[in-house]
Design an enzyme around this catalytic site. Structure first.
Site, PDB file in Angstrom:
ATOM      1  N   ASP A  26       0.813  -1.220   0.000  1.00  0.00           N
ATOM      2  CA  ASP A  26       0.000   0.000   0.000  1.00  0.00           C
ATOM      3  C   ASP A  26       0.850   1.275   0.000  1.00  0.00           C
ATOM      4  O   ASP A  26       1.958   1.291   0.543  1.00  0.00           O
ATOM      5  CB  ASP A  26      -0.916  -0.011   1.238  1.00  0.00           C
ATOM      6  CG  ASP A  26      -2.054   0.993   1.114  1.00  0.00           C
ATOM      7  OD1 ASP A  26      -2.355   1.425  -0.005  1.00  0.00           O
ATOM      8  OD2 ASP A  26      -2.633   1.330   2.157  1.00  0.00           O
ATOM      9  N   ASN A  74     -11.002  -2.781  -5.008  1.00  0.00           N
ATOM     10  CA  ASN A  74     -10.231  -1.847  -5.835  1.00  0.00           C
ATOM     11  C   ASN A  74     -10.875  -1.545  -7.195  1.00  0.00           C
ATOM     12  O   ASN A  74     -10.444  -0.619  -7.899  1.00  0.00           O
ATOM     13  CB  ASN A  74      -8.785  -2.330  -6.025  1.00  0.00           C
ATOM     14  CG  ASN A  74      -7.924  -2.197  -4.779  1.00  0.00           C
ATOM     15  OD1 ASN A  74      -7.013  -3.003  -4.535  1.00  0.00           O
ATOM     16  ND2 ASN A  74      -8.188  -1.167  -3.962  1.00  0.00           N
TER      17      ASN A  74
HETATM   18  C1  IPE Z   1      -5.382  -2.628   0.178  1.00  0.00           C
HETATM   19  O1  IPE Z   1      -5.093  -1.291  -0.024  1.00  0.00           O
HETATM   20  C2  IPE Z   1      -5.372  -3.368  -1.120  1.00  0.00           C
HETATM   21  C3  IPE Z   1      -4.079  -3.499  -1.763  1.00  0.00           C
HETATM   22  C4  IPE Z   1      -2.941  -3.060  -1.326  1.00  0.00           C
HETATM   23  C5  IPE Z   1      -4.079  -4.228  -3.008  1.00  0.00           C
HETATM   24  P1  IPE Z   1      -6.228  -0.188  -0.236  1.00  0.00           P
HETATM   25  O2  IPE Z   1      -5.522   1.081  -0.479  1.00  0.00           O
HETATM   26  O3  IPE Z   1      -7.181  -0.634  -1.279  1.00  0.00           O
HETATM   27  O4  IPE Z   1      -6.976  -0.211   1.170  1.00  0.00           O
HETATM   28  P2  IPE Z   1      -7.806   0.930   1.895  1.00  0.00           P
HETATM   29  O5  IPE Z   1      -8.789   1.462   0.895  1.00  0.00           O
HETATM   30  O6  IPE Z   1      -6.841   1.983   2.333  1.00  0.00           O
HETATM   31  O7  IPE Z   1      -8.441   0.253   3.058  1.00  0.00           O
HETATM   32  C1  IPE Z   2      -1.729   0.143  -3.198  1.00  0.00           C
HETATM   33  O1  IPE Z   2      -1.473   1.503  -3.285  1.00  0.00           O
HETATM   34  C2  IPE Z   2      -1.996  -0.476  -4.541  1.00  0.00           C
HETATM   35  C3  IPE Z   2      -3.380  -0.933  -4.736  1.00  0.00           C
HETATM   36  C4  IPE Z   2      -4.345  -0.799  -3.871  1.00  0.00           C
HETATM   37  C5  IPE Z   2      -3.687  -1.563  -5.986  1.00  0.00           C
HETATM   38  P1  IPE Z   2      -2.645   2.559  -3.313  1.00  0.00           P
HETATM   39  O2  IPE Z   2      -2.994   2.815  -4.734  1.00  0.00           O
HETATM   40  O3  IPE Z   2      -3.776   2.144  -2.448  1.00  0.00           O
HETATM   41  O4  IPE Z   2      -1.914   3.811  -2.707  1.00  0.00           O
HETATM   42  P2  IPE Z   2      -2.535   4.897  -1.725  1.00  0.00           P
HETATM   43  O5  IPE Z   2      -3.052   4.160  -0.529  1.00  0.00           O
HETATM   44  O6  IPE Z   2      -3.635   5.573  -2.474  1.00  0.00           O
HETATM   45  O7  IPE Z   2      -1.403   5.791  -1.395  1.00  0.00           O
HETATM   46 MG    MG Z   3      -4.130   2.432  -0.473  1.00  0.00          MG
END
Ligand code: IPE
Ligand code: IPE
Ligand code: MG
Length: 250
Positions: A26, A74
């Site tokens: 993340d 997602n």
């Molecule tokens: C969790 O991260 C999913 C992945 C890293 C693939 P998210 O960014 O989707 O989670 P939330 O929305 O902060 O809970």
């Molecule tokens: C994790 O990074 C990747 C996925 C969830 C696919 P994010 O895209 O959630 O990154 P932040 O949380 O917005 O910084």
């Molecule tokens: Mg995220």
């Protein structure tokens, strides 16, 4: 790389090295935004981190690495962002088809693959076939794609219920081992260590069944900046934990 992390204790056991590490990758979006870049640039950088950390886990002697790449939630993101993530996965799989035999890396997918584009599914099928021919002891990467812990549990329940309805199983036969064998993670030990970078203190639907006794490690570092030093710090923190599993320390 000299493997100081895999030193054996007197019982000949690898000293507190997790067999299975799981990572919620993340922070890609924030990493990009901080640099004035589009979120997709963060995913590209995150994919590079994944390659480096997977190699590092393998070199340290970790047996399984499970990474959260795309959750069932997602899909709420823009088509552009989803497309970019799928494109990066495709690129990784194309690379993997050519390199996993040479590098002794097995690949497996956790998640419901039905809504995934046919091209990506075909590649995942190809990496499954290659993995099946690699020795069981080889390092294994589990990629969670369209994965949700609740969805995984529901799919397992549906499958078991269908077997009961067909008269192949009885409800009273169900125990933890049988239920575990219905999950995407069947045959794989639960992760001893779950790492979440980016400062968020939640699971976001990751490995809900498997995390029952996992140790958690949270860091503010954003995933694209996560490196070998961070990984070793997480393992060191894990080693300091007193794992009691509900018992009492002797
Ligand atoms: C969790 O991260 C999913 C992945 C890293 C693939 P998210 O960014 O989707 O989670 P939330 O929305 O902060 O809970
Ligand atoms: C994790 O990074 C990747 C996925 C969830 C696919 P994010 O895209 O959630 O990154 P932040 O949380 O917005 O910084
Ligand atoms: Mg995220």
């Amino acid at each position: 790389m000299a493997n100081i992390w895999k030193k054996k204790d007197t019982a000949g056991q690898t000293e507190r090295l997790p067999r299975h590490i799981a990572i919620i990758m993340d922070g890609n979006g924030r990493w990009a935004t901080q640099r004035g870049l589009p979120r997709t640039a963060g995913h590209k950088a995150g994919a590079e981190t994944f390659r480096r950390i997977a190699t590092c886990c393998k070199d340290l002697g970790v047996e399984y690495l499970t990474v959260y790449a795309f959750s069932t939630e997602n899909w709420k993101r823009s088509a552009e962002e989803v497309g970019a993530i799928m494109g990066l996965l495709k690129r990784y799989l194309l690379e993997a088809v050519d390199s996993m035999e040479r590098d002794h890396i097995r690949l497996r997918f956790f998640g419901d693959m039905t809504p995934i584009a046919p091209e990506l599914r075909a590649l995942a099928h190809e990496t499954d076939e290659i993995s099946a021919h690699l020795p069981a002891g080889d390092f294994q990467v589990n990629v969670c794609l369209n994965y949700g812990g609740r969805d995984e549990i529901l799919r397992a329940v549906r499958c078991f219920a269908a077997e009961c309805a067909a008269g192949e199983r009885k409800p009273e036969e169900l125990d933890e081992a049988l239920f575990s064998s219905c999950l995407d993670s069947r045959g794989i030990p639960d992760p001893e260590l779950i790492i979440r970078p980016s400062g968020e203190l939640r699971l976001s639907n990751f490995l809900l069944w498997q995390c029952a006794y996992s140790e958690f490690y949270f860091t503010d570092t954003l995933w694209p900046d996560f490196d070998e030093t961070e990984l070793k710090r997480a393992i060191e923190a894990y080693r300091q934990r007193d794992r009691r599993f509900g018992g009492v320390k002797k």
